[in-house]
Scaffold this motif. Structure first.
Motif, PDB file in Angstrom:
ATOM      1  N   PHE A 117      -0.085 -44.306  85.436  1.00 34.30           N
ATOM      2  CA  PHE A 117      -0.791 -44.863  86.579  1.00 34.30           C
ATOM      3  C   PHE A 117      -1.488 -43.757  87.368  1.00 34.30           C
ATOM      4  O   PHE A 117      -1.058 -42.606  87.375  1.00 34.30           O
ATOM      5  CB  PHE A 117       0.184 -45.616  87.487  1.00 34.30           C
ATOM      6  CG  PHE A 117       0.483 -47.016  87.019  1.00 34.30           C
ATOM      7  CD1 PHE A 117       0.850 -47.262  85.707  1.00 34.30           C
ATOM      8  CD2 PHE A 117       0.396 -48.083  87.885  1.00 34.30           C
ATOM      9  CE1 PHE A 117       1.121 -48.547  85.258  1.00 34.30           C
ATOM     10  CE2 PHE A 117       0.665 -49.373  87.444  1.00 34.30           C
ATOM     11  CZ  PHE A 117       1.028 -49.613  86.137  1.00 34.30           C
ATOM     12  N   ALA A 118      -2.566 -44.132  88.040  1.00 34.21           N
ATOM     13  CA  ALA A 118      -3.270 -43.198  88.921  1.00 34.21           C
ATOM     14  C   ALA A 118      -2.299 -42.700  90.002  1.00 34.21           C
ATOM     15  O   ALA A 118      -1.443 -43.457  90.453  1.00 34.21           O
ATOM     16  CB  ALA A 118      -4.467 -43.886  89.559  1.00 34.21           C
ATOM     17  N   PRO A 119      -2.368 -41.419  90.373  1.00 33.68           N
ATOM     18  CA  PRO A 119      -3.403 -40.443  90.014  1.00 33.68           C
ATOM     19  C   PRO A 119      -3.099 -39.649  88.740  1.00 33.68           C
ATOM     20  O   PRO A 119      -3.916 -38.835  88.325  1.00 33.68           O
ATOM     21  CB  PRO A 119      -3.409 -39.516  91.226  1.00 33.68           C
ATOM     22  CG  PRO A 119      -1.989 -39.503  91.674  1.00 33.68           C
ATOM     23  CD  PRO A 119      -1.471 -40.897  91.446  1.00 33.68           C
ATOM     24  N   THR A 124      -4.893 -48.325  87.380  1.00 30.47           N
ATOM     25  CA  THR A 124      -4.519 -48.604  88.761  1.00 30.47           C
ATOM     26  C   THR A 124      -3.487 -49.726  88.795  1.00 30.47           C
ATOM     27  O   THR A 124      -3.356 -50.512  87.848  1.00 30.47           O
ATOM     28  CB  THR A 124      -5.729 -49.021  89.602  1.00 30.47           C
ATOM     29  OG1 THR A 124      -6.192 -50.311  89.144  1.00 30.47           O
ATOM     30  CG2 THR A 124      -6.851 -47.991  89.507  1.00 30.47           C
ATOM     31  N   GLU A 125      -2.769 -49.817  89.901  1.00 29.65           N
ATOM     32  CA  GLU A 125      -1.767 -50.867  90.045  1.00 29.65           C
ATOM     33  C   GLU A 125      -2.415 -52.240  90.001  1.00 29.65           C
ATOM     34  O   GLU A 125      -1.885 -53.178  89.394  1.00 29.65           O
ATOM     35  CB  GLU A 125      -1.000 -50.667  91.353  1.00 29.65           C
ATOM     36  CG  GLU A 125       0.301 -51.443  91.426  1.00 29.65           C
ATOM     37  CD  GLU A 125       1.202 -50.991  92.559  1.00 29.65           C
ATOM     38  OE1 GLU A 125       1.913 -51.861  93.098  1.00 29.65           O
ATOM     39  OE2 GLU A 125       1.205 -49.786  92.910  1.00 29.65           O
ATOM     40  N   ALA A 126      -3.584 -52.388  90.621  1.00 26.17           N
ATOM     41  CA  ALA A 126      -4.289 -53.673  90.619  1.00 26.17           C
ATOM     42  C   ALA A 126      -4.690 -54.080  89.202  1.00 26.17           C
ATOM     43  O   ALA A 126      -4.578 -55.265  88.819  1.00 26.17           O
ATOM     44  CB  ALA A 126      -5.521 -53.597  91.516  1.00 26.17           C
ATOM     45  N   PRO A 155       7.868 -46.920  89.460  1.00 28.04           N
ATOM     46  CA  PRO A 155       7.936 -47.987  90.471  1.00 28.04           C
ATOM     47  C   PRO A 155       6.630 -48.772  90.581  1.00 28.04           C
ATOM     48  O   PRO A 155       6.652 -49.993  90.794  1.00 28.04           O
ATOM     49  CB  PRO A 155       8.248 -47.221  91.766  1.00 28.04           C
ATOM     50  CG  PRO A 155       8.930 -45.967  91.313  1.00 28.04           C
ATOM     51  CD  PRO A 155       8.287 -45.613  90.004  1.00 28.04           C
ATOM     52  N   GLU A 156       5.491 -48.081  90.440  1.00 26.21           N
ATOM     53  CA  GLU A 156       4.196 -48.761  90.532  1.00 26.21           C
ATOM     54  C   GLU A 156       4.064 -49.837  89.449  1.00 26.21           C
ATOM     55  O   GLU A 156       3.532 -50.925  89.697  1.00 26.21           O
ATOM     56  CB  GLU A 156       3.041 -47.757  90.390  1.00 26.21           C
ATOM     57  CG  GLU A 156       3.001 -46.692  91.466  1.00 26.21           C
ATOM     58  CD  GLU A 156       3.828 -45.462  91.111  1.00 26.21           C
ATOM     59  OE1 GLU A 156       3.638 -44.421  91.784  1.00 26.21           O
ATOM     60  OE2 GLU A 156       4.658 -45.532  90.179  1.00 26.21           O
TER      61      GLU A 156
END
Length: 366
Positions: A117-119, A124-126, A155-156
């Motif tokens: 996931f970013a960064p 992205t989470e979305a 977690p994300e």
């Protein structure tokens, strides 16, 4: 209320199934192939595995959809077949569950995307929410009773998967792999899986896969100590994996997995099953052990080690004797990090890290 809800409310504990991928390999799945494709190409074999777990006593069977999100399926050129393969998987499991002659819940298995996931990465989470939502909508359409988010590290990603699950209205479960010195690869401690602030909260949280049954039980003890009110899942690998000339062999015997199941119940787990390497024969021993077990005093980590064997990847602050014979437990190498259960559960820390490389082999079908 689904079959899963009813079972959870009416039973002191539930028995979940064992491994999908490692058992499908025994049935002819080839390394590098998509296990999810078997839902349409070899549904008879997938149903035979589900049936064997039900006959062994499973109350919950997981669908063959661990890698059925478009990010994972893209590795096989199957990204446009998410809905087809997910629905077929649920219907295979549903057919077996409905013919069991007793209530058996079908859990829609949802593994990680395999992307950072970013960064740290591009996802992205979305975007991840939409990836998971596509798969989960199909799992619901096929008839799943519960969504089973498993083998998570970040977690994300757990939040993204939970957000997608909440859209369906089905109950959902979140389990993580604590395979890196007592934490996930991304650094989350066991208690963190119950501290994500999800609303509505998951029906259960817990640990799966990882590096060995002792390590997983230590994670379960940490979760139940911090959150004694939580419904906790324990789904451990069948002992320690060792890579041989003929493949990966797991050290766990039916007797060891029976001991593990008793200790998991004593530690406060309410849903107990097996992960990589766990066959129907292992699960039958676990079922028999739990059926005749009266819950005992909560075990210590030292008692777990005395009964099951040493921790493979203990936290740095773990005292002896839990840390002793660590190299012997590893089989002299990194075997514990070298096997990933083809269809679920998935990658350990080493294989998950490899997934971040665009040139790495698929860590979920090793």
């Amino acid at each position: 209320m689904t079959i899963f809800d009813t079972l959870l409310q009416s039973r002191p504990f539930l028995l979940a199934d064992g491994a999908t991928g490692t058992n499908l390999f025994e049935m002819g799945l080839t390394s590098g192939d998509s296990p999810e494709l078997w839902n349409v190409e070899h549904p008879d074999r997938v149903k035979a595995l589900h049936r064997a777990f039900v006959e062994a006593g499973a109350d919950i069977i997981l669908t063959n959809t661990f890698g059925c999100n478009r990010r994972r399926l893209a590795l096989h050129g199957l990204e446009e077949r998410v809905r087809e393969l997910a629905i077929a998987a649920v219907r295979n499991a549903r057919e077996v569950a409905d013919a069991a002659g007793r209530p058996v819940a079908v859990a829609g298995s949802v593994g990680p995307t395999g992307d950072l996931f970013a960064p740290l990465g591009a996802l992205t989470e979305a975007e991840a929410v939409e990836v998971f939502a596509e798969e989960m909508a199909a799992l619901k359409e096929g008839g799943a009773d519960v969504l089973w988010i498993e083998t998570m590290s970040a977690p994300e990603e757990m939040r993204a998967a939970a957000t997608a699950a909440q859209r369906t209205g089905l109950p959902y479960v979140v389990t993580a792999s604590f395979d890196t010195a007592g934490r996930t690869m991304m650094g989350m401690p066991p208690a963190g899986v119950a501290e994500l602030g999800l609303d509505p909260p998951p029906a259960a949280v817990g640990a799966n896969c990882g590096v060995g049954a002792s390590d997983l039980l230590a994670s379960v003890l940490a979760i139940t100590e911090a959150h004694p009110e939580a419904v906790v899942v324990a789904k451990a690998n069948c002992g320690i994996p060792t890579v041989t000339g003929e493949g990966t062999v797991y050290s766990g015997t039916p007797e060891l997995m029976a001991d593990y199941a008793r200790l998991a119940l004593d530690a406060g787990a309410r849903i107990i099953g097996g992960c990589c390497g766990t066959s129907p024969r292992h699960l039958a021993a676990m079922h028999d052990a739990l059926a005749h077990h009266r819950r005992r005093q909560r075990p210590t980590v030292d008692h777990v080690v005395e009964t099951i064997g040493p921790l493979v990847a203990p936290p740095s602050d773990t005292p002896a004797p839990a840390r002793r014979r660590r190299r012997e437990a590893r089989g002299g190498g990194d075997a514990a990090a070298g096997e990933a259960d083809g269809a679920g559960p998935g990658a350990t820390a080493a294989t998950a890290a490899a997934a971040a490389s665009p040139t790495a082999p698929d860590p979920f079908v090793s």
